[in-house]
Design an enzyme around this catalytic site. Structure first.
Site, mmCIF file in Angstrom:
data_model
loop_
_atom_site.group_PDB
_atom_site.id
_atom_site.type_symbol
_atom_site.label_atom_id
_atom_site.label_comp_id
_atom_site.label_asym_id
_atom_site.label_seq_id
_atom_site.Cartn_x
_atom_site.Cartn_y
_atom_site.Cartn_z
ATOM 1 N N ALA A 15 3.227 -2.849 8.072
ATOM 2 C CA ALA A 15 3.067 -2.004 6.875
ATOM 3 C C ALA A 15 1.734 -2.273 6.181
ATOM 4 O O ALA A 15 1.179 -3.366 6.287
ATOM 5 C CB ALA A 15 4.212 -2.296 5.897
ATOM 6 N N ILE A 17 1.272 -2.672 2.969
ATOM 7 C CA ILE A 17 1.404 -3.732 1.964
ATOM 8 C C ILE A 17 1.499 -5.110 2.617
ATOM 9 O O ILE A 17 1.120 -6.123 2.013
ATOM 10 C CB ILE A 17 2.621 -3.471 1.031
ATOM 11 N N SER A 38 6.962 -5.033 15.243
ATOM 12 C CA SER A 38 6.708 -3.604 15.051
ATOM 13 C C SER A 38 7.574 -2.840 16.038
ATOM 14 O O SER A 38 7.845 -3.341 17.145
ATOM 15 C CB SER A 38 5.226 -3.292 15.298
ATOM 16 N N ARG A 39 7.968 -1.620 15.651
ATOM 17 C CA ARG A 39 8.728 -0.772 16.591
ATOM 18 C C ARG A 39 7.839 -0.399 17.761
ATOM 19 O O ARG A 39 8.321 0.000 18.808
ATOM 20 C CB ARG A 39 9.196 0.508 15.882
ATOM 21 N N TYR A 60 12.469 -5.254 15.625
ATOM 22 C CA TYR A 60 12.849 -6.081 14.470
ATOM 23 C C TYR A 60 13.965 -7.065 14.879
ATOM 24 O O TYR A 60 13.986 -8.205 14.420
ATOM 25 C CB TYR A 60 13.325 -5.204 13.300
ATOM 26 N N LYS A 99 9.892 -4.371 -3.363
ATOM 27 C CA LYS A 99 10.559 -3.531 -4.352
ATOM 28 C C LYS A 99 10.558 -2.091 -3.875
ATOM 29 O O LYS A 99 9.647 -1.728 -3.112
ATOM 30 C CB LYS A 99 9.907 -3.639 -5.721
ATOM 31 N N ARG A 167 5.989 7.539 0.394
ATOM 32 C CA ARG A 167 6.324 7.739 -1.022
ATOM 33 C C ARG A 167 6.607 9.201 -1.372
ATOM 34 O O ARG A 167 7.181 9.501 -2.418
ATOM 35 C CB ARG A 167 5.175 7.238 -1.904
ATOM 36 N N TYR A 236 -5.064 6.249 -12.304
ATOM 37 C CA TYR A 236 -4.413 4.930 -12.353
ATOM 38 C C TYR A 236 -4.299 4.431 -13.799
ATOM 39 O O TYR A 236 -5.274 4.416 -14.546
ATOM 40 C CB TYR A 236 -5.215 3.911 -11.526
ATOM 41 N N SER A 256 -2.215 -8.734 -9.296
ATOM 42 C CA SER A 256 -3.305 -9.668 -9.009
ATOM 43 C C SER A 256 -4.401 -9.434 -10.037
ATOM 44 O O SER A 256 -4.493 -8.345 -10.612
ATOM 45 C CB SER A 256 -3.837 -9.444 -7.595
#
Ligand SMILES: NC(=O)c1ccc[n+]([C@@H]2O[C@H](COP(=O)([O-])OP(=O)(O)OC[C@H]3O[C@@H](n4cnc5c(N)ncnc54)[C@H](OP(=O)(O)O)[C@@H]3O)[C@@H](O)[C@H]2O)c1
Length: 336
Positions: A15, A17, A38-39, A60, A99, A167, A236, A256
């Site tokens: 990913a 992130i 990874s798949r 996984y 999250k 998203r 932002y 951060s």
């Protein structure tokens, strides 16, 4: 006390992130990212080679079967958190889950039950919670720096337009509320110290069907009133204003530190508008680093070393987000 041996982490999914997480913890003596799954094995190999991860698994399941892995970082699409977190916990791994912890409070409760059943540690990743900026803010509130908290506003907005982004996909738990909104709601829950009792909310929608912008009002049993806003269609912004009987606190509740300099908290101790605004400068490191080190210390030395979101806060945060999601459809007050 001697430094514990590094906690051997495996990462589920190559990913975006996860790159920030792996880069953030790379300097830590308490963490070792030992494997990624990874798949797509070739994608996993490229990711591992770029980020210096020694082992790659093509599924996984294979990573969860790897007995050398002690903890798993889960940065999967939101709708997959509950399934893979519970599988990892049942495989005896500690889990740091991105999250929002889950897409429903029922799933979140099942996840924490699985952690208890397997006697392993589960935590929801909110790097801002481990930052000195947030820890210092919590100390000021506890010391009564602004008196009794009356209102809290927490906002987080960004812009996402790529239709391939998870998203913007309703089937993968997309929408501003579960994403940026989970941060704002988690912040409000942290300050309130309890879950809201009822909420009402309004939304604007993306063509894909996910919520694009949400504004929610929240009432708490203590009398505190809160408001969160979140969006995928604004410039932002990320900040919170806590107004108390005797002063105010403002924070950017950052994951951060900003590139421009160390993080700050702004405080006014006093009621009149002439009250001077103090700037408190705090130390800051990568939120991924301080959070993961707190997680590793909690496992090695005890749960009191965890500075992040508690089980109750995680469950209350998603329960409040669920009620907000109901309210933007019903256009009525909804009970949490
Ligand atoms: N704490 C924060 O500030 C923060 C910031 C960003 C994201 N997040 C959270 O982290 C999670 C991941 O976000 P991201 O932006 O990094 O996502 P992403 O880049 O799209 O990565 C998600 C990964 O999940 C795996 N995956 C498994 N099934 C999938 C499916 N059906 N569709 C798409 N991907 C699938 C993929 O890995 P493989 O193909 O390699 O298996 C993919 O690389 C989300 O829960 C998000 O809320 C948190």
């Amino acid at each position: 006390m001697p430094t514990p041996a590094p906690l051997r982490f495996g990462v589920l999914g190559a990913a975006k992130i996860a790159r920030s997480f792996i880069a953030g913890v790379s300097t830590s003596e308490l963490i070792e990212v030992a494997a990624v799954a990874s798949r797509d094995l070739e994608k996993g190999k490229a990711f591992a080679s770029e980020l210096n991860i020694p082992n790659v698994h093509g599924s996984y399941e294979a990573l969860l079967d790897d007995a050398t892995i002690q903890a798993v970082y889960v940065p999967l699409p939101n709708t997959l958190h509950a399934e893979w977190v519970i599988k990892a916990l049942d495989a005896g791994k500690h889990v740091l889950c991105e999250k929002p912890i889950a897409v429903s409070s029922e799933d979140a409760r099942r996840m924490y039950d699985a952690a208890r059943r397997n006697q392993v540690f589960l935590a929801e990743a909110y790097p801002y919670r481990a930052q000195e900026q947030t820890l210092a803010l919590q100390r000021l509130l506890a010391d009564g720096a602004i008196g009794r908290v009356q209102t809290v506003h927490a906002c987080f907005g960004v812009t996402f337009t790529d239709p391939a982004n998870i998203r913007l996909d309703p089937d993968r738990g997309g929408g501003a509320l579960l994403d940026a909104g989970s941060y704002a709601m988690n912040f409000l829950r942290m300050v309130a110290g309890e879950k809201p009792t009822r909420v009402n909310a309004l939304a604007r929608w993306a063509e894909s069907g996910v919520d694009l912008t949400v504004v929610a009002n929240l009432e708490f049993a203590s009398g505190l009133l809160g408001q969160i806003t979140c969006s995928f269609s604004t410039a932002y912004h990320r900040h919170a204003l806590i107004a108390g009987s005797d002063g105010i606190l403002e924070t950017t509740f950052l994951n951060s530190p900003p590139e421009a300099g160390p993080p700050e908290i702004h405080l006014r101790r006093g009621i009149p508008s002439s009250t001077p605004r103090e700037t408190i400068t705090v130390s800051g490191k990568s939120g991924f680093l301080v959070e993961a080190e707190s997680f590793a210390l909690a496992i090695a030395k005890g749960p009191e070393h965890w500075t992040g979101c508690t089980e109750q806060e995680s469950v209350d945060t998603i329960a409040a987000l669920e009620a907000i999601a109901r309210s933007i459809r019903s256009e009525k007050w909804e009970t949490v």
